[in-house]
Design a protein around this motif. Structure first.
Motif, PDB file in Angstrom:
ATOM      1  N   LEU A   1      44.574  34.676  48.359  1.00 43.33           N
ATOM      2  CA  LEU A   1      45.546  34.661  47.266  1.00 43.33           C
ATOM      3  C   LEU A   1      46.089  36.057  47.019  1.00 43.33           C
ATOM      4  N   SER A   2      45.190  37.051  46.962  1.00 41.94           N
ATOM      5  CA  SER A   2      45.638  38.405  46.650  1.00 41.94           C
ATOM      6  C   SER A   2      46.536  38.974  47.737  1.00 41.94           C
ATOM      7  N   LEU A   3      46.390  38.483  48.949  1.00 39.84           N
ATOM      8  CA  LEU A   3      47.220  38.952  50.050  1.00 39.84           C
ATOM      9  C   LEU A   3      48.504  38.158  50.193  1.00 39.84           C
TER      10      LEU A   3
ATOM     11  N   LEU B   1      43.637  27.849  42.373  1.00 39.55           N
ATOM     12  CA  LEU B   1      42.744  26.899  41.703  1.00 39.55           C
ATOM     13  C   LEU B   1      41.330  27.015  42.260  1.00 39.55           C
ATOM     14  N   ASP B   2      41.207  27.119  43.572  1.00 38.27           N
ATOM     15  CA  ASP B   2      39.889  27.246  44.194  1.00 38.27           C
ATOM     16  C   ASP B   2      39.185  28.539  43.792  1.00 38.27           C
ATOM     17  N   ALA B   3      39.956  29.565  43.471  1.00 37.20           N
ATOM     18  CA  ALA B   3      39.361  30.848  43.099  1.00 37.20           C
ATOM     19  C   ALA B   3      38.746  30.824  41.699  1.00 37.20           C
ATOM     20  N   LEU B   4      39.115  29.835  40.881  1.00 35.93           N
ATOM     21  CA  LEU B   4      38.575  29.749  39.526  1.00 35.93           C
ATOM     22  C   LEU B   4      37.149  29.209  39.558  1.00 35.93           C
TER      23      LEU B   4
ATOM     24  N   VAL C   1      48.312  22.481  54.222  1.00 35.56           N
ATOM     25  CA  VAL C   1      48.067  21.635  53.052  1.00 35.56           C
ATOM     26  C   VAL C   1      48.965  20.414  53.126  1.00 35.56           C
ATOM     27  N   GLU C   2      48.583  19.388  52.387  1.00 38.67           N
ATOM     28  CA  GLU C   2      49.386  18.178  52.341  1.00 38.67           C
ATOM     29  C   GLU C   2      49.242  17.569  50.960  1.00 38.67           C
ATOM     30  N   ALA C   3      50.336  17.089  50.404  1.00 39.58           N
ATOM     31  CA  ALA C   3      50.316  16.463  49.086  1.00 39.58           C
ATOM     32  C   ALA C   3      50.347  14.956  49.239  1.00 39.58           C
TER      33      ALA C   3
ATOM     34  N   ARG D   1      49.419  28.526  48.039  1.00 43.43           N
ATOM     35  CA  ARG D   1      48.942  29.599  47.163  1.00 43.43           C
ATOM     36  C   ARG D   1      48.380  29.040  45.867  1.00 43.43           C
ATOM     37  N   THR D   2      48.999  27.990  45.344  1.00 47.14           N
ATOM     38  CA  THR D   2      48.530  27.406  44.087  1.00 47.14           C
ATOM     39  C   THR D   2      47.144  26.794  44.261  1.00 47.14           C
TER      40      THR D   2
END
Length: 283
Positions: free
Chosen positions: A12-14, A258-261, A51-53, A253-254
């Motif tokens: 995310l940070s990158l 979310l995974d980083a929380l 990713v896939e929605a 990225r979103t």
């Protein structure tokens, strides 16, 4: 921040997105400014990010494209095009918009798109230039609730005191379900009041949901993260939806944010898809 999710935070940070190939994702906030070509770009970006929605809420407006007061025919034409695109893409939930200042014409268009099967009405006080306290806004969201539409409203803190006005709007229209986009932006702290509002008998219909698009990118792996997660729990994990705000931000990225929380997987799964399934009646 959970050490288990450190790789996602680094990505995310990158500005990169980790490979998160999932079907259990509903992206509630997708702008398709150019119709089918924007949809192709969205899918290509998701494919690049791995990713896939399983589904997504799509709107034709945003940025320079808005439902302008006095141009109800323009809104009708755009809604017809979006309905055709949704018919060809079963994973899409079409999102309508009208301008509250159009009064009865706006209400009639809302009735028309509800009959088409639209599930969501989006309005944006900043870019559309209206006051949330205007009675025409109240009439519009009341009609939306009566027709079974969820009302999505920008809540990025761009309009002064928008959180206060949106809270009062939800209180005044308990039969309408609202999703407040961006959960207040950097004013997200104000929404902790919901933990208290729920204790006041007869005050609050618990009709407020949030999408955490954009704001989650600022909060994850930042000094605000613990307070953001605390606020998420106070407003209610069952009231939170995932949104990318494409094309401004990506779904990859979103999801990484979310995974980083520091959330339990059960809670993250609700935000990714479960809550949207319940709110929008998804299969």
């Amino acid at each position: 921040m959970s050490k288990r999710l450190l790789p996602a935070a680094i990505a995310l940070s990158l500005g990169a997105a980790p490979a998160l190939a999932r079907e259990d994702v509903f992206d509630v906030h997708v702008h398709l400014h150019d119709g089918a070509s924007s949809l192709a770009e969205y899918r290509a970006q998701n494919a690049r990010d791995g990713v896939e929605a399983a589904g997504f809420g799509a709107m034709w407006f945003g940025g320079p494209n808005q439902a302008r007061a006095g141009d109800i025919e323009g809104a009708r034409t755009a809604h017809d095009a979006l309905a055709r695109l949704a018919a060809a893409n079963p994973r899409m939930v079409p999102i309508a918009t009208v301008h509250p200042h159009d009064g009865e014409a706006a209400l009639a268009e809302l009735d028309r798109v509800a009959a088409f099967g639209f599930k969501v009405l989006k309005i944006h006080p900043h870019t559309q230039g209206f006051d949330l306290a205007d009675p025409r806004v109240g009439a519009l969201v009341e009609r939306a609730g009566a027709r079974g539409l969820v009302v999505l409203v920008d809540n990025a803190g761009i309009v002064p005191n928008d959180t206060v006005h949106l809270f009062n709007l939800a209180l005044a229209h308990p039969g309408t379900r609202f999703v407040f986009a961006h959960m207040g932006g950097l004013d997200f702290r104000a929404w902790n009041i919901l933990a208290l509002a729920r204790t006041a008998a007869g005050l609050f219909a618990d009709n407020i949901y949030f999408d955490i698009s954009a704001t989650v990118l600022l909060a994850a792996d930042s000094p605000l993260e613990e307070e953001f997660v605390w606020t998420m729990r106070n407003v209610g994990i069952d009231r939170l939806l995932l949104g990318s705000d494409f094309p401004q931000f990506s779904l990859g990225r979103t999801l990484a944010a979310l995974d980083a929380l520091d959330l339990a997987e059960e809670d993250a799964a609700k935000i990714r898809y479960g809550n949207a399934r319940r709110l929008f009646g998804l299969d």
